[in-house]
Design an enzyme around this catalytic site. Structure first.
Site, short mmCIF file in Angstrom:
data_model
loop_
_atom_site.label_atom_id
_atom_site.label_comp_id
_atom_site.label_asym_id
_atom_site.label_seq_id
_atom_site.Cartn_x
_atom_site.Cartn_y
_atom_site.Cartn_z
N LYS A 252 0.83 -1.21 0.00
CA LYS A 252 0.00 0.00 0.00
C LYS A 252 0.86 1.26 0.00
CE LYS A 252 -3.82 -2.25 2.48
NZ LYS A 252 -3.08 -3.49 2.82
N CYS A 368 -8.20 -5.82 7.01
CA CYS A 368 -8.63 -6.84 6.05
C CYS A 368 -9.49 -7.86 6.77
CB CYS A 368 -7.43 -7.50 5.36
SG CYS A 368 -6.30 -8.36 6.47
#
Length: 416
Positions: A252, A368
């Site tokens: 990311k 997540c």
């Protein structure tokens, strides 16, 4: 080594010693004949993915639970008998008995032989009538998780999550749009297909994307579709100063740098030095210059100046309930108590990270996982205790929406 003996040893390592399945196969799969590699991989991942349904097929035939190693052997036999129709039953039985004898002598061999013949005679066991119990078994999820998702999201949403987790996930690429467009990559290779959501997503229908020149030359990275949404949610701008507090392995972070055209400053880190090295490897592969990886404790962030960042990303450690379709190991080992340890850590990270952002700056909290205790409830508690922040937006990405991982994202703004 015979294929089924390899599968048995691999599953014992994964299920009983908690070795990661992908690492074990990467390091050990060359021990089997090349023609058997696909078979071994299918049985290993298939058994893990369907572990509860496999165990359900034989457990009513035993009065006392067998040794854990024999349970693993029976589970892998069930997968072969009921999911791999092209394999002859006698071959499955004969090799299982041979393995059992090597592990525990003739007595274990006779036990395995008797159970397998009972299963073959009966064929598939009828599922329970209770909806929750039936869904948990047929999709091999813990019953407590099915109950939790049903309570938090509705039973219908829970059903769609569980069924989605049984599908083979897409291989997703994140196109480095500083170097190439999706359209150009699709012209180069017909194995690429447009993704469903973000403007950087491509699906790849070939094998081993990491071995391609596209990956090695930094034209793309391997990243799930939902995971790619996080950097867009953060919405970084060129020349801004960004902090990514739980960055490893850096996927990311590098996406943030690409969205900023590699112009600005990104401080990122992880508490473990070897994981910071993973960030550096990704930065070097993509030839990014705006990222400074550091060893840091996200709950203390020592050495960083408060109120000095334009945006902060807290992609916190979590229970991982959003990635069960991709990581069956988690599904096999997970316990309901796992979240109890992680929730206070998440709150501490968010609390400390919020002190780093300027007035008018943005904090994005992401996980997540699919669990309101780790997601919405964390944000509710934070807002209640921090009147200088307001919630701009929050979103849950369910795995069935884009055939992706499940993710949660919340965008907070410092207002004073």
């Amino acid at each position: 080594m015979k294929a089924r003996m390899f599968v048995y040893q691999a599953l014992c390592k994964i299920c009983l010693e908690k070795t990661y399945s992908n690492l074990y196969l990467r390091n050990e799969l060359d021990r089997v004949d090349p023609k058997d590699k696909a078979l071994c991989t299918q049985i290993i991942y298939g058994t893990l993915q369907n572990y509860r349904l496999c165990r359900y097929q034989w457990e009513d035939f035993v009065h006392k639970k067998p040794k854990d190693s024999m349970c693993v052997l029976l589970d892998m036999c069930m997968y072969q008998l009921f999911f791999m129709d092209h394999l002859p039953a006698y071959a499955v039985v004969n090799e299982a008995v041979e393995i059992a004898k090597k592990q525990g002598g003739n007595k274990q061999g006779a036990f395995i032989n008797a159970i397998l013949h009972k299963v073959i005679k009966r064929q598939q066991r009828k599922l329970p009538s209770d909806d929750v119990e039936k869904l948990a078994i047929e999709t091999s999820h813990p019953e407590w998780l099915v109950k939790m998702w049903s309570a938090q999201y509705s039973f219908e949403t829970c059903r769609k999550i569980c069924e989605s987790n049984m599908n083979t996930p897409n291989v997703c690429a994140r196109v480095n749009r500083m170097k190439i467009s999706r359209e150009e990559l699709m012209e180069k290779d017909s194995l690429f297909e447009l993704g469903k959501s973000c403007p950087s997503v491509l699906y790849y229908h070939g094998s081993n994307l990491a071995k391609t020149s596209y990956y090695q030359d930094g034209l793309l990275s391997i990243q799930d579709e939902a995971s790619q949404m996080v950097a867009y949610f953060l919405d970084p701008k060129p020349k801004e100063k960004i902090l990514d507090v739980c960055a490893a392995p850096g996927t990311k972070t590098c996406h943030i740098a690409e969205l900023m055209k590699d112009r600005g400053e990104i401080i990122c880190g992880d508490i473990h030095p070897h994981r910071v090295e993973l960030i550096k490897q990704g930065v070097n592969r993509l030839h990014l210059t705006s990222i400074t990886p550091k060893v840091m404790d996200a709950t203390s962030l020592e050495g960083l100046e408060e109120e000095s960042f334009d945006r902060v990303l807290c992609d916190v450690p979590c229970s991982g309930y959003g990635v069960l379709g991709r990581k069956s190991d988690i599904k096999y080992h997970m316990q309901s108590s796992d979240m109890d340890e992680i929730i206070p850590i998440q709150a501490a990270i968010l609390n400390k990270a919020s002190q780093m952002v300027k007035k008018g700056g943005i904090v994005v909290y992401s996980t997540c996982t699919l669990n309101k205790k780790e997601n919405e409830k964390q944000i509710e508690k934070f807002i209640k205790n921090h009147e200088n922040f307001t919630l701009l937006q929050q979103e849950t990405v369910f795995p069935y929406t884009y055939d992706s991982d499940g993710f949660f994202m919340a965008k907070l703004k410092r207002i004073k």
